[in-house]
Design a protein around this motif. Structure first.
Motif, PDB file in Angstrom:
ATOM      1  N   LYS A  73       0.830  -1.216   0.000  1.00 36.29           N
ATOM      2  CA  LYS A  73       0.000   0.000   0.000  1.00 36.29           C
ATOM      3  C   LYS A  73       0.862   1.262   0.000  1.00 36.29           C
ATOM      4  N   LYS A  74       1.923   1.240   0.774  1.00 34.83           N
ATOM      5  CA  LYS A  74       2.791   2.409   0.853  1.00 34.83           C
ATOM      6  C   LYS A  74       3.532   2.622  -0.465  1.00 34.83           C
ATOM      7  N   LYS A  75       4.001   1.541  -1.093  1.00 37.87           N
ATOM      8  CA  LYS A  75       4.643   1.656  -2.409  1.00 37.87           C
ATOM      9  C   LYS A  75       3.660   2.201  -3.441  1.00 37.87           C
ATOM     10  N   LEU A  76       2.429   1.715  -3.419  1.00 41.27           N
ATOM     11  CA  LEU A  76       1.422   2.199  -4.365  1.00 41.27           C
ATOM     12  C   LEU A  76       1.139   3.689  -4.157  1.00 41.27           C
ATOM     13  N   ALA A  77       1.107   4.125  -2.915  1.00 41.98           N
ATOM     14  CA  ALA A  77       0.894   5.547  -2.631  1.00 41.98           C
ATOM     15  C   ALA A  77       2.045   6.380  -3.200  1.00 41.98           C
ATOM     16  N   LEU A  78       3.269   5.932  -3.006  1.00 45.16           N
ATOM     17  CA  LEU A  78       4.433   6.630  -3.549  1.00 45.16           C
ATOM     18  C   LEU A  78       4.354   6.706  -5.070  1.00 45.16           C
ATOM     19  N   MET A  79       4.125   5.577  -5.701  1.00 49.75           N
ATOM     20  CA  MET A  79       4.101   5.518  -7.169  1.00 49.75           C
ATOM     21  C   MET A  79       2.941   6.303  -7.752  1.00 49.75           C
ATOM     22  N   LEU A  85      -0.196  10.414   2.001  1.00 52.94           N
ATOM     23  CA  LEU A  85      -0.617   9.180   2.666  1.00 52.94           C
ATOM     24  C   LEU A  85       0.538   8.431   3.327  1.00 52.94           C
ATOM     25  N   LEU A  86       1.769   8.736   2.936  1.00 52.35           N
ATOM     26  CA  LEU A  86       2.916   7.960   3.409  1.00 52.35           C
ATOM     27  C   LEU A  86       3.073   7.943   4.928  1.00 52.35           C
ATOM     28  N   PRO A  87       2.979   9.084   5.617  1.00 48.37           N
ATOM     29  CA  PRO A  87       3.136   9.036   7.081  1.00 48.37           C
ATOM     30  C   PRO A  87       2.071   8.171   7.760  1.00 48.37           C
ATOM     31  N   GLU A  88       0.837   8.248   7.299  1.00 48.03           N
ATOM     32  CA  GLU A  88      -0.235   7.459   7.907  1.00 48.03           C
ATOM     33  C   GLU A  88      -0.039   5.969   7.639  1.00 48.03           C
ATOM     34  N   LEU A  89       0.390   5.631   6.432  1.00 44.22           N
ATOM     35  CA  LEU A  89       0.643   4.221   6.112  1.00 44.22           C
ATOM     36  C   LEU A  89       1.801   3.672   6.935  1.00 44.22           C
ATOM     37  N   ALA A  90       2.792   4.498   7.223  1.00 38.86           N
ATOM     38  CA  ALA A  90       3.911   4.066   8.064  1.00 38.86           C
ATOM     39  C   ALA A  90       3.419   3.790   9.483  1.00 38.86           C
ATOM     40  N   LYS A  91       2.520   4.626   9.988  1.00 41.02           N
ATOM     41  CA  LYS A  91       1.976   4.430  11.327  1.00 41.02           C
ATOM     42  C   LYS A  91       1.167   3.145  11.389  1.00 41.02           C
TER      43      LYS A  91
END
Length: 98
Positions: A73-79, A85-91
């Motif tokens: 999910k985090k890779k998809l957000a980046l791409m 969304l990255l900080p929330e996905l990391a949490k």
């Protein structure tokens, strides 16, 4: 100046492979010819889905290792350019591992 790249390939089975290289086109060709990693050899064909450019290969390699630890999910957000969304996905990943 030679550039360096961190890249993400989408494999035939819809998984992602993260790598780094100085020669992006040549490396993608190697993956397509089953001369890349063992992971991509079994998942051909692959498609270049995303890349970042760096001035130094050690920076690209560091980024590769960082992205390898990210969730799908985090890779998809980046791409997808959804950087907010990255900080929330990391949490979420951290909470799931507690």
């Amino acid at each position: 100046m030679v550039k360096a790249y961190t890249y993400i390939l989408q494999c035939f089975d819809d998984t992602f492979y993260v790598g780094s290289t100085k020669y992006l086109e040549k490396r993608i060709e190697q993956h397509q010819n089953a001369e890349g990693s063992e992971y991509t050899k079994r998942r051909l064909p692959v498609t270049l889905f995303y890349y970042e450019e760096y001035d130094r290969i050690d920076h690209a390699f560091y980024r590769e290792k960082q992205l390898q630890g990210w969730s799908r999910k985090k890779k998809l957000a980046l791409m997808g350019g959804d950087l907010e969304l990255l900080p929330e996905l990391a949490k979420k990943i951290f909470r799931e591992n507690e």
